[in-house]
Write a protein that holds these residues in place. Sequence first.
Motif, PDB file in Angstrom:
ATOM      1  N   LYS A   1       0.368  -1.407  -0.102  1.00 57.36           N
ATOM      2  CA  LYS A   1       0.323  -0.209  -0.033  1.00 57.36           C
ATOM      3  C   LYS A   1       0.660   0.921  -0.054  1.00 57.36           C
ATOM      4  CE  LYS A   1      -4.285  -2.486   2.191  1.00 57.36           C
ATOM      5  NZ  LYS A   1      -4.627  -2.487   3.772  1.00 57.36           N
ATOM      6  N   LEU A   2       1.642   1.009   0.937  1.00 58.70           N
ATOM      7  CA  LEU A   2       2.781   2.865   0.582  1.00 58.70           C
ATOM      8  C   LEU A   2       3.698   2.802  -0.676  1.00 58.70           C
ATOM      9  CD1 LEU A   2       4.245   1.986   4.183  1.00 58.70           C
ATOM     10  CD2 LEU A   2       3.105   3.970   3.471  1.00 58.70           C
ATOM     11  N   ASP A   3       3.799   1.463  -1.137  1.00 58.16           N
ATOM     12  CA  ASP A   3       4.272   1.545  -2.578  1.00 58.16           C
ATOM     13  C   ASP A   3       3.461   2.236  -3.373  1.00 58.16           C
ATOM     14  OD1 ASP A   3       7.140   1.330  -4.159  1.00 58.16           O
ATOM     15  OD2 ASP A   3       5.627   0.372  -5.045  1.00 58.16           O
ATOM     16  N   SER A   4       2.652   1.752  -3.082  1.00 52.24           N
ATOM     17  CA  SER A   4       1.671   2.250  -4.661  1.00 52.24           C
ATOM     18  C   SER A   4       1.576   4.078  -4.277  1.00 52.24           C
ATOM     19  CB  SER A   4      -0.123   1.427  -4.566  1.00 52.24           C
ATOM     20  OG  SER A   4      -0.728   2.023  -4.783  1.00 52.24           O
ATOM     21  N   ILE A   5       0.881   4.489  -2.958  1.00 55.10           N
ATOM     22  CA  ILE A   5       0.828   5.266  -3.054  1.00 55.10           C
ATOM     23  C   ILE A   5       1.835   6.337  -2.953  1.00 55.10           C
ATOM     24  CG2 ILE A   5       0.425   7.155  -1.008  1.00 55.10           C
ATOM     25  CD1 ILE A   5      -1.676   4.552   0.234  1.00 55.10           C
ATOM     26  N   THR A   6       2.762   6.264  -2.579  1.00 54.62           N
ATOM     27  CA  THR A   6       4.393   7.124  -2.651  1.00 54.62           C
ATOM     28  C   THR A   6       5.076   7.069  -4.035  1.00 54.62           C
ATOM     29  OG1 THR A   6       5.578   5.381  -1.871  1.00 54.62           O
ATOM     30  CG2 THR A   6       4.719   6.874  -0.049  1.00 54.62           C
ATOM     31  N   THR A   7       4.650   5.778  -4.730  1.00 52.95           N
ATOM     32  CA  THR A   7       5.360   6.176  -6.617  1.00 52.95           C
ATOM     33  C   THR A   7       3.600   6.775  -6.836  1.00 52.95           C
ATOM     34  OG1 THR A   7       4.280   3.903  -6.725  1.00 52.95           O
ATOM     35  CG2 THR A   7       6.959   4.442  -5.649  1.00 52.95           C
ATOM     36  N   HIS A   8       2.671   6.986  -7.016  1.00 48.18           N
ATOM     37  CA  HIS A   8       1.541   7.693  -7.849  1.00 48.18           C
ATOM     38  C   HIS A   8       1.366   8.462  -8.234  1.00 48.18           C
ATOM     39  CE1 HIS A   8      -2.125   9.243  -8.561  1.00 48.18           C
ATOM     40  NE2 HIS A   8      -2.704   8.058  -8.175  1.00 48.18           N
ATOM     41  N   LYS A   9       1.222   8.738  -9.451  1.00 48.76           N
ATOM     42  CA  LYS A   9       2.092   9.728 -10.682  1.00 48.76           C
ATOM     43  C   LYS A   9       1.558  11.094  -9.924  1.00 48.76           C
ATOM     44  CE  LYS A   9      -1.799   9.402 -12.885  1.00 48.76           C
ATOM     45  NZ  LYS A   9      -2.197   9.157 -15.029  1.00 48.76           N
ATOM     46  N   ILE A  10       0.579  10.878  -8.766  1.00 44.63           N
ATOM     47  CA  ILE A  10       0.092  12.909  -8.858  1.00 44.63           C
ATOM     48  C   ILE A  10       0.547  12.457  -7.016  1.00 44.63           C
ATOM     49  CG2 ILE A  10      -1.864  13.857  -8.132  1.00 44.63           C
ATOM     50  CD1 ILE A  10      -2.691  12.995 -10.548  1.00 44.63           C
ATOM     51  N   LEU A  11       0.020  11.498  -6.159  1.00 44.15           N
ATOM     52  CA  LEU A  11      -0.332  11.550  -4.837  1.00 44.15           C
ATOM     53  C   LEU A  11       1.898  11.277  -4.485  1.00 44.15           C
ATOM     54  CD1 LEU A  11      -2.472   9.572  -3.748  1.00 44.15           C
ATOM     55  CD2 LEU A  11      -2.355  11.841  -2.879  1.00 44.15           C
ATOM     56  N   GLY A  12       2.167  10.938  -5.459  1.00 43.47           N
ATOM     57  CA  GLY A  12       3.901  11.056  -4.816  1.00 43.47           C
ATOM     58  C   GLY A  12       4.431  11.931  -5.141  1.00 43.47           C
ATOM     59  N   TYR A  13       4.585  12.636  -5.734  1.00 45.44           N
ATOM     60  CA  TYR A  13       5.175  14.049  -5.799  1.00 45.44           C
ATOM     61  C   TYR A  13       4.790  15.079  -4.734  1.00 45.44           C
ATOM     62  CZ  TYR A  13       7.199  13.357 -10.365  1.00 45.44           C
ATOM     63  OH  TYR A  13       7.727  12.612 -11.220  1.00 45.44           O
TER      64      TYR A  13
END
Length: 669
Positions: free
Chosen positions: A297-309
């Motif tokens: 879950k953390l990986d998905s959120i922190t590498t998200h194309k918008i949320l990640g930045y």
Amino acid sequence: MNRRISPHPRPRSRRGEITVALAGNANVGKSVIFNQLTGLNQIVGNWPGKTVERAEGTLYYEGRRIRIIDLPGTYSLSAFSMEELIAREYIAEGSPDVVVNVVDASALERNLYLTLQLLELKTPLVMALNQIDFAAKKGVRIDAEKLSKTLGIPVVPTVATSGLGINQLLAEIVALTEGEVGISPIEVGFGREVEEHVQKLEQSIRRILPELASKYPARWLAVKLIERDEEVQAKVLREDNGREILSQAESSIEAIERIHGEPAPIVIASERYSLAAKITRAVTVVVHPPKLTLEEKLDSITTHKILGYIILGGILAAMFTAIFLIGGFLAELLETILMETALPWVEENASRLFNPAITGILTRGGLTGIVAGVTIALPYIVPFYFLLSLLEDSGYLPRAAFLLDNPMHKLGLHGKASICLLLGFGCSVPACMGCRIMETQRERLLGGFLTVLVPCAARSVVILGLVGRYVGIPAALGVYAFDITLIFLLGRLGYRVLPGEPIGLIMEVPQYKRPSLKTILKKAWIRTREFIFVAFPIIIGGSLILEALNITGISWTVSGRMAPIVSGWLRLPEAAGIPLMFGVLRKELTMILLAEVSGTTNFSSILTPVQMVVFSLVTMLYIPCMATIGALIKEYGLMKALTITLVDVALALLIGGLAARILPMAMAG
């Protein structure tokens, strides 16, 4: 029935180059893997004589040049479409050293149909089991090790969008081409009635058409003839005695269709799908309801194309704000204890033992240097190293590098160069030396030039301790933002000026893990200890020399010579020349020596807010320290190191002078 066989012999890598073909269904992440591997170094054109796009790129891995061919997305290797024919011809006749079959883990059964056909071609095969994160969201978990044993080929779980598994994929490719690992791919078997005809036809092809059988696997030719593949029929017909083989194939087709009551190609396809379904059931575990681990879950959120930045920006802002708040609190506490209590007590007792000159050098020189180092530098460096170690140990730092991959490509660098730039916030020396991970001299030089412009912990001491403390946190963050913008602009300039082509590289993103407090504290302590052992002798030595120069009056002579630049161009107090000059030893020394030459640690009494910003900008931009210059010489040679040094000094003076003139107008407006 499946039997293990030796792979069809293929030539080893030619001219030291490894050729890899990417094959897979459409929309399985094949192009994303291609982009991960090749970066900017891609050539896009058409296949010879075809209107189908051909993408090709190169990369360097552990000293090896690897050429990647992105084959058209296809669901089979039949001759039904141009894409399928191109993919099949290249694999069968182009003789790539390795074929990487990119497979969607969330649709394994469908994808295995192509895999089985690749196995029939007996090509050296590695499977990239891609989108395992997406499969996990659907509650599908694939046992990659069991799948590997079942197929007899290496299977590497990957998440192309984050780069997970890409490094291992390359390692498997190299190991396979260099014979470090052996594979025993299964021979795709069929039901008894079909298998008997395939084997008889295979033996006839070996006996009657030996030349064609040396070019293509005889069994594959037999299966294709039974599938009524027109391209293969034409190849056989061009051979002497080819009609005899076609006649035998037609007899086999009639027999199979008589038994099954279906066209032979349908029978073959059905048996392949049956085998694919059997393998899929054996290696798949379906979890209901789908469960994602916390790390996924953390990986998905922190590498998200918008949320990640957004998260990246928030983490960096929170990190530097925390450093400022903690550092400011500790600095005031230590100043109260050491400057107002301990130092006067030592001075009083030292004056009883030594004459005034020696007492002055020892106390206002050496001892003040130690106290200044403890009260000005350590309060900011210790929390910085702690937080940096926390990001490293948790696995977030590589994800930050992944998010910065696209901006790095704008600079002609791969995303992993951002690891060096991020490390530069800690210390320029390891960051500069870390540019060795770049594969070409061009990228190492560009990376090294940009890395030394990143404000290291020592320069952060000046930015936060001067601008942040006296002008405000927004102003300090503004200095950082300006520096990042400047790095980007200079990177674009370097990208265009430096000769050579950018090379795409790969970057491994490890799994998230629970940070270990013990490990973090150990890392932070090792870095702080290095700072104390390396920086404190320089700080003390610089303080002693400065006090000696003060006593002899030499410092004021030097300050006078530097006055046209320091007070004329930069519009700083003339006394700031000495700290800036000694700052080449250690950047935090500029602030410490500024306190000594001015006789106070209350910088608001000697500098205006604009002067604080100008002083910080100049300190931030001119070459970090002697240790960094040494690292540059070691990495790039004397001439290039001197060039970088002179460019940085000129840049610092130019921007400092411009800021001294522009900021007053901006602040007045």
